[in-house]
Motif scaffolding. Structure first.
Motif, short mmCIF file in Angstrom:
data_model
loop_
_atom_site.label_atom_id
_atom_site.label_comp_id
_atom_site.label_asym_id
_atom_site.label_seq_id
_atom_site.Cartn_x
_atom_site.Cartn_y
_atom_site.Cartn_z
N ILE A 1 -12.03 13.25 -5.87
CA ILE A 1 -10.19 13.80 -5.80
C ILE A 1 -9.92 13.85 -5.21
CG2 ILE A 1 -9.67 15.84 -7.02
CD1 ILE A 1 -11.75 16.28 -8.53
N ALA A 2 -10.72 14.54 -4.28
CA ALA A 2 -8.78 14.37 -2.72
C ALA A 2 -9.33 12.90 -2.48
CB ALA A 2 -9.94 15.32 -1.84
N HIS A 3 -9.33 11.80 -2.38
CA HIS A 3 -9.57 10.62 -2.51
C HIS A 3 -8.31 10.02 -2.91
CE1 HIS A 3 -11.92 10.78 1.58
NE2 HIS A 3 -12.93 11.26 1.01
N ALA A 4 -8.71 10.13 -3.85
CA ALA A 4 -7.42 9.34 -5.04
C ALA A 4 -7.00 10.03 -5.03
CB ALA A 4 -8.98 9.91 -6.31
N TYR A 5 -6.24 11.13 -4.81
CA TYR A 5 -5.21 12.04 -4.91
C TYR A 5 -4.35 11.55 -3.71
CZ TYR A 5 -1.39 14.95 -3.62
OH TYR A 5 0.02 15.77 -3.50
N THR A 6 -4.96 11.44 -2.83
CA THR A 6 -4.17 10.32 -1.53
C THR A 6 -3.25 8.72 -2.01
OG1 THR A 6 -5.53 12.26 0.02
CG2 THR A 6 -4.85 9.94 1.38
N ARG A 7 -4.78 8.34 -2.49
CA ARG A 7 -4.01 7.43 -2.54
C ARG A 7 -3.43 6.72 -3.76
NH1 ARG A 7 -3.31 4.95 1.62
NH2 ARG A 7 -2.39 3.33 0.06
N TYR A 8 -3.95 6.65 -4.21
CA TYR A 8 -3.03 7.01 -5.94
C TYR A 8 -1.53 7.67 -6.64
CZ TYR A 8 -7.56 4.13 -7.60
OH TYR A 8 -8.54 4.12 -7.41
N ILE A 9 -1.97 8.90 -5.32
CA ILE A 9 -0.32 9.94 -5.68
C ILE A 9 0.75 8.89 -5.04
CG2 ILE A 9 0.93 11.49 -6.17
CD1 ILE A 9 -1.08 11.54 -7.91
N TYR B 1 -10.18 0.45 -1.90
CA TYR B 1 -10.14 0.92 -3.41
C TYR B 1 -11.56 0.47 -4.12
CZ TYR B 1 -5.39 2.05 -2.36
OH TYR B 1 -4.06 2.92 -2.76
N GLY B 2 -11.93 -0.52 -3.25
CA GLY B 2 -13.60 -1.02 -3.78
C GLY B 2 -14.54 0.26 -3.90
N ALA B 3 -14.42 0.74 -3.08
CA ALA B 3 -15.64 1.97 -3.00
C ALA B 3 -15.23 3.23 -3.75
CB ALA B 3 -15.55 2.25 -1.34
N LEU B 4 -13.75 3.15 -3.69
CA LEU B 4 -13.19 4.60 -4.14
C LEU B 4 -13.15 4.40 -6.14
CD1 LEU B 4 -11.27 7.20 -4.21
CD2 LEU B 4 -9.56 5.99 -4.12
N GLU B 5 -13.38 3.09 -6.48
CA GLU B 5 -12.88 2.35 -7.68
C GLU B 5 -14.46 2.55 -8.18
OE1 GLU B 5 -10.53 -0.69 -7.74
OE2 GLU B 5 -8.67 1.18 -7.38
N GLU B 6 -15.73 1.95 -7.19
CA GLU B 6 -17.31 2.33 -7.32
C GLU B 6 -17.86 3.62 -8.08
OE1 GLU B 6 -18.68 -0.55 -4.51
OE2 GLU B 6 -17.75 -2.25 -4.90
N ALA C 1 -9.01 20.35 2.27
CA ALA C 1 -9.42 19.75 3.93
C ALA C 1 -9.84 18.60 4.08
CB ALA C 1 -10.59 20.40 3.71
N GLU C 2 -10.77 17.83 2.67
CA GLU C 2 -10.97 16.88 2.35
C GLU C 2 -9.87 15.27 2.39
OE1 GLU C 2 -13.22 13.30 2.24
OE2 GLU C 2 -13.95 15.31 3.07
N ALA C 3 -8.54 15.67 1.82
CA ALA C 3 -7.63 15.53 1.61
C ALA C 3 -7.08 14.94 2.39
CB ALA C 3 -6.34 16.15 0.18
N MET D 1 1.06 -1.04 0.10
CA MET D 1 -0.29 0.07 -0.07
C MET D 1 1.24 0.96 -0.10
SD MET D 1 -2.53 -2.27 0.55
CE MET D 1 -1.54 -3.44 0.26
N ALA D 2 0.27 2.11 -0.60
CA ALA D 2 1.20 3.73 -0.15
C ALA D 2 1.52 3.93 1.00
CB ALA D 2 0.47 5.00 -1.07
N ILE D 3 3.06 3.75 1.57
CA ILE D 3 2.98 5.05 2.31
C ILE D 3 3.27 6.41 2.20
CG2 ILE D 3 4.40 4.26 4.78
CD1 ILE D 3 4.16 1.60 4.64
N PHE D 4 2.63 7.12 1.58
CA PHE D 4 2.84 8.19 1.45
C PHE D 4 3.99 8.80 1.58
CE2 PHE D 4 -0.31 7.61 4.61
CZ PHE D 4 -1.73 7.99 3.31
N ILE D 5 4.89 8.13 -0.28
CA ILE D 5 5.39 9.07 -0.54
C ILE D 5 5.40 9.62 -1.11
CG2 ILE D 5 8.30 8.15 -1.55
CD1 ILE D 5 7.66 5.60 0.00
N ASP D 6 6.04 10.85 -1.07
CA ASP D 6 5.95 12.21 -2.57
C ASP D 6 7.08 12.97 -2.95
OD1 ASP D 6 4.34 12.94 -4.85
OD2 ASP D 6 2.88 13.38 -3.87
N VAL D 7 6.85 13.61 -3.51
CA VAL D 7 7.34 15.09 -3.97
C VAL D 7 7.16 16.14 -3.30
CG1 VAL D 7 9.62 16.04 -5.45
CG2 VAL D 7 9.30 13.44 -5.17
N PHE D 8 7.45 17.13 -2.53
CA PHE D 8 7.05 18.38 -2.31
C PHE D 8 7.50 19.23 -2.84
CE2 PHE D 8 5.49 15.96 0.36
CZ PHE D 8 3.76 15.73 0.82
N GLU D 9 7.23 20.58 -3.46
CA GLU D 9 7.63 22.07 -3.11
C GLU D 9 7.69 22.51 -2.39
OE1 GLU D 9 5.64 22.79 -6.68
OE2 GLU D 9 6.08 21.33 -8.71
#
Length: 272
Positions: A152-160, A81-86, A222-224, A1-9
């Motif tokens: 959009i917030a939930h997709a961003y939080t997980r997929y990115i 992910y089932g709920a998100l993708e549905e 805020a939702e993210a 699962m994603a462990i929130f590895i991302d690049v910040f500016e």
């Protein structure tokens, strides 16, 4: 699962504030970039740091992974992910959310493969959402029905996050649990996305092209942050199992040291 590895500016926009009950509010800071993707990166930065500092995450990154607890982890995200993708399938024709309809990102099918490996072919009868997982799923479904743009917030939080750190986490999981090649790590493989970095750029550009006003962007940020909290609640449920694994690992290491000492002592003892 994603462990929130991302690049910040370096452009500050907003920071989340949490108390004992969870997400509370946002503090506005200087905003140098008004794009949705930039404000999401900066507006969730504090939440990102909080998630990375949880015991569950630290244990995982150190390679302390218990198979039983990991299977619960995979099981919970199957429902998330089932709920998100549905939700995205339901909103495919939505004028805004539909523009972020990317089935190549979807993880439900890959999680099914991993559950089949870890739990067995009867996993559907065994795997159930935990209490925190159910809260998470309910929130996604509520957003789909009442305020779709927040999906959009939930997709961003997980997929990115999935795209950012997937291969690192895959290698950690394989080494820590001694997994054979191609087994138990399907979640981390984006077979339809050959260049993850380029895809993230395209995804962010598509978000920025939605043309959202500042008020809507702030609601998405805020939702993210709330999505981060929901993820941390999931991690917190599993921390006991992970900490037990760390304690067991430390005990086994200590026991091995004690078992080696008498052998060395006997070898060094003079014969009579």
């Amino acid at each position: 699962m994603a462990i929130f590895i991302d690049v910040f500016e370096n452009n500050w926009t907003q920071a989340a504030v949490f108390d004992e009950e969870g997400f509370v509010s946002l503090h506005h800071q200087e905003n140098q970039n008004t794009s949705l993707s930039a404000q999401l990166r900066e507006g969730t930065k504090q939440s990102h740091t909080m998630a990375e500092n949880m015991a569950f995450i630290k244990c995982f990154l150190k390679g302390v992974v218990d198979k039983k607890a990991y299977s619960r982890y995979v099981g919970n995200f199957y429902f998330v992910y089932g709920a998100l993708e549905e939700g995205f399938a339901q909103l495919r024709e939505h004028p805004l959310v539909g523009r972020l309809y990317y089935p190549e990102l979807w993880r439900k099918a890959s999680l099914e493969k991993d559950l089949n490996y870890f739990v067995g072919p009867n996993w559907r009868a065994v795997v159930k959402p935990s209490p925190s997982c159910q809260v998470y799923v309910n929130r996604i479904r509520e957003v789909v029905e009442t305020d779709p743009v927040l999906l959009i917030a939930h997709a961003y939080t997980r997929y990115i996050g999935d795209l950012s750190g997937g291969q690192i986490l895959k290698n950690i999981a394989r080494r820590a649990m001694g997994l054979p090649p191609g087994e138990g790590t399907a979640f981390y493989d984006f077979e339809q996305i050959p260049h993850e970095g380029k895809f993230k750029q395209r995804y962010r550009a598509q978000m920025d092209a939605l043309g959202l006003d500042q008020a809507t962007i702030e609601r998405i940020v805020a939702e993210a942050n709330y999505a981060f909290k929901l993820n941390m609640d999931l991690f917190r449920e599993l921390e006991g199992n992970w900490l037990l694994s760390m304690a067991r690992l430390a005990w086994n290491s200590l026991l091995a040291q004690f078992q080696r000492k008498p052998a060395r002592s006997e070898a060094a003892a003079p014969s009579s």
